[in-house]
Write a protein that holds these residues in place. Sequence first.
Motif, PDB file in Angstrom:
ATOM      1  N   LEU A 105       4.442   0.540 -11.497  1.00  0.00           N
ATOM      2  CA  LEU A 105       3.405  -0.466 -11.729  1.00  0.00           C
ATOM      3  C   LEU A 105       4.013  -1.699 -12.393  1.00  0.00           C
ATOM      4  O   LEU A 105       3.710  -2.844 -12.018  1.00  0.00           O
ATOM      5  N   LEU A 149       1.049  -7.487  -8.190  1.00  0.00           N
ATOM      6  CA  LEU A 149      -0.047  -7.002  -9.002  1.00  0.00           C
ATOM      7  C   LEU A 149      -0.246  -7.988 -10.152  1.00  0.00           C
ATOM      8  O   LEU A 149       0.664  -8.768 -10.463  1.00  0.00           O
ATOM      9  N   PHE A 193       2.028   1.532  -3.595  1.00  0.00           N
ATOM     10  CA  PHE A 193       0.917   1.935  -4.462  1.00  0.00           C
ATOM     11  C   PHE A 193       0.528   3.385  -4.192  1.00  0.00           C
ATOM     12  O   PHE A 193       0.163   4.123  -5.114  1.00  0.00           O
ATOM     13  N   THR A 194       0.618   3.811  -2.931  1.00  0.00           N
ATOM     14  CA  THR A 194       0.304   5.199  -2.586  1.00  0.00           C
ATOM     15  C   THR A 194       1.282   6.162  -3.243  1.00  0.00           C
ATOM     16  O   THR A 194       0.895   7.222  -3.748  1.00  0.00           O
ATOM     17  N   GLY A 212      -6.224   0.018  -5.535  1.00  0.00           N
ATOM     18  CA  GLY A 212      -5.019  -0.708  -5.135  1.00  0.00           C
ATOM     19  C   GLY A 212      -5.339  -1.983  -4.383  1.00  0.00           C
ATOM     20  O   GLY A 212      -4.753  -3.041  -4.652  1.00  0.00           O
ATOM     21  N   LEU A 247      -7.023   4.193  -3.464  1.00  0.00           N
ATOM     22  CA  LEU A 247      -6.553   3.124  -2.588  1.00  0.00           C
ATOM     23  C   LEU A 247      -7.445   1.883  -2.679  1.00  0.00           C
ATOM     24  O   LEU A 247      -6.954   0.753  -2.537  1.00  0.00           O
ATOM     25  N   MET A 276       0.822  -1.206   0.000  1.00  0.00           N
ATOM     26  CA  MET A 276       0.000   0.000   0.000  1.00  0.00           C
ATOM     27  C   MET A 276       0.858   1.259   0.000  1.00  0.00           C
ATOM     28  O   MET A 276       0.489   2.266  -0.618  1.00  0.00           O
ATOM     29  N   CYS A 285       0.284   6.399  -6.810  1.00  0.00           N
ATOM     30  CA  CYS A 285      -0.917   7.217  -6.977  1.00  0.00           C
ATOM     31  C   CYS A 285      -0.619   8.704  -6.817  1.00  0.00           C
ATOM     32  O   CYS A 285      -1.224   9.543  -7.491  1.00  0.00           O
ATOM     33  N   TRP A 302      -4.519  -5.829  -5.470  1.00  0.00           N
ATOM     34  CA  TRP A 302      -3.754  -6.715  -4.566  1.00  0.00           C
ATOM     35  C   TRP A 302      -4.558  -7.995  -4.290  1.00  0.00           C
ATOM     36  O   TRP A 302      -4.002  -9.097  -4.324  1.00  0.00           O
TER      37      TRP A 302
END
Length: 478
Positions: free
Chosen positions: A321, A330, A105-106, A438, A435, A102, A109, A442
């Motif tokens: 990514l 992913l 991924f944050t 995301g 999120l 996370m 983003c 996941w």
Amino acid sequence: MADAGTTEETGRAGEPTLNRVIGPGLLLLFVVGDILGTGIYALTGKVAAEVGGAVWLPFLVAFVVALLTAFSYLELVTKYPRAAGAALYTHKAFGIHLLTFMVTFTVMCSGLTSASSASKAFASNFVEAFDLSVGEGLGLTAVAIAFMTLIALVNFRGVAESVKLNVVLTCVELTGLLIVIFIGAWALGGGDGDMSRLLEFDSPPGESGFLAVTAATALAFFAMVGFEDSVNMAEETRDPARIFPKVMLTGLCITGVVYILVSISSVALVPPEELGEGDAPLLKVVAAGAPAFPLTVFAFVTMFAVANSALINMMMASRLLYGMANEGVLPRILGRVHRTRRTPWAGIVFTTLVAFGLIWFADLAALGGTTSLLLLSVFTIVNVAVLVLRRDPVEHAHFRAPTAIPVIGALACAYLVSPFSGRAVEDYRVAGVLLVIGLLLWAATYLTDRFVLRRDRSSAQGRGERGDEARRGTGREP
């Protein structure tokens, strides 16, 4: 010093290492260039709309919060000089796979929201530069989406980015801000402008001055982000333990001073209520302070600055990514690479589609606020991680932040993330949607991996049973 069995050119298992070619000068330009960009060019007016004439104060508070967090990054990057940043520190400190995912991924983003805000700023300056009548809503959105499409095509074709190219881009971005500062000093020296506005607070009805400043700081922090990206250059920097501390702190101080001077010039020459209208505030400042200055030239400087921000962020997001897909966290389809261009086309398509949605549904203030919300969340975790990792000593010397600094940094970042800071509700909505995407990705990967694992086990068990039967048929013991 290289480990036994390695050299400067090869690392463990004989794999080549990154080339350490970045010295203090290039690293400083990288830090300054990464911080400069869309935030100050596009959001000065939005910050003024929150606090009135005291627009310099949120930028000052944002600088202090960024400086506190920079100390934590400095301890971690000199302790673990590897190109992974917040994801590496989170994994080492907590060892929770979902949390590490996370955080990664944050960060990705935040690149998308930053690039989307750059697209909107580009559209506004493009319309101003060519004196187009496209309307305030759909027309500007169409220009922003067209610009993002162009960025995607450039990204797909392949861009040979280098630190030396960043030197040129940084000089252009810095030149635009210095023009604003010079015009402000010239106009104020000639008796134009109104310096008394600098002490005027104009908070929204029913909101205290303190809450107005913290809400504006949550938005102004967008202008200070970027310094954290430099830790990804650790493996390409000569003697990072020695160079990083003074270079990162110097870069932050330079940008902090530039931002405060720009905000002072802006509000002294243009009333806050006018500065807050539209998405091209610095064009108004130049027009007010130097009517003879060719606005088209400054608009192009602004477009160049925000275009650079958009391209760098979209490249970062698509490559991140791609890396996450290759690591199996992913869906692997997102890690597909084009055979001839050798670019991560699946990641580019996915991130561009998300950026289209952000441009269409969120305004500039929400995108800037969401970017700062996402990164402040990551910074909170990094400030805590530096304290947790004090239990993990390393053999080489490294920078050590005074213990009070990451504690204060964590509390300050957490406060600016929370609703108590007066942050706009729209920031949480945009961040929440991202999120959730995301988490769904996941979960899809997790369930797919479990299905494949069960299938492989069943297949292996079936082959084993058939082998036992064959051996019994020949009279051989298994």
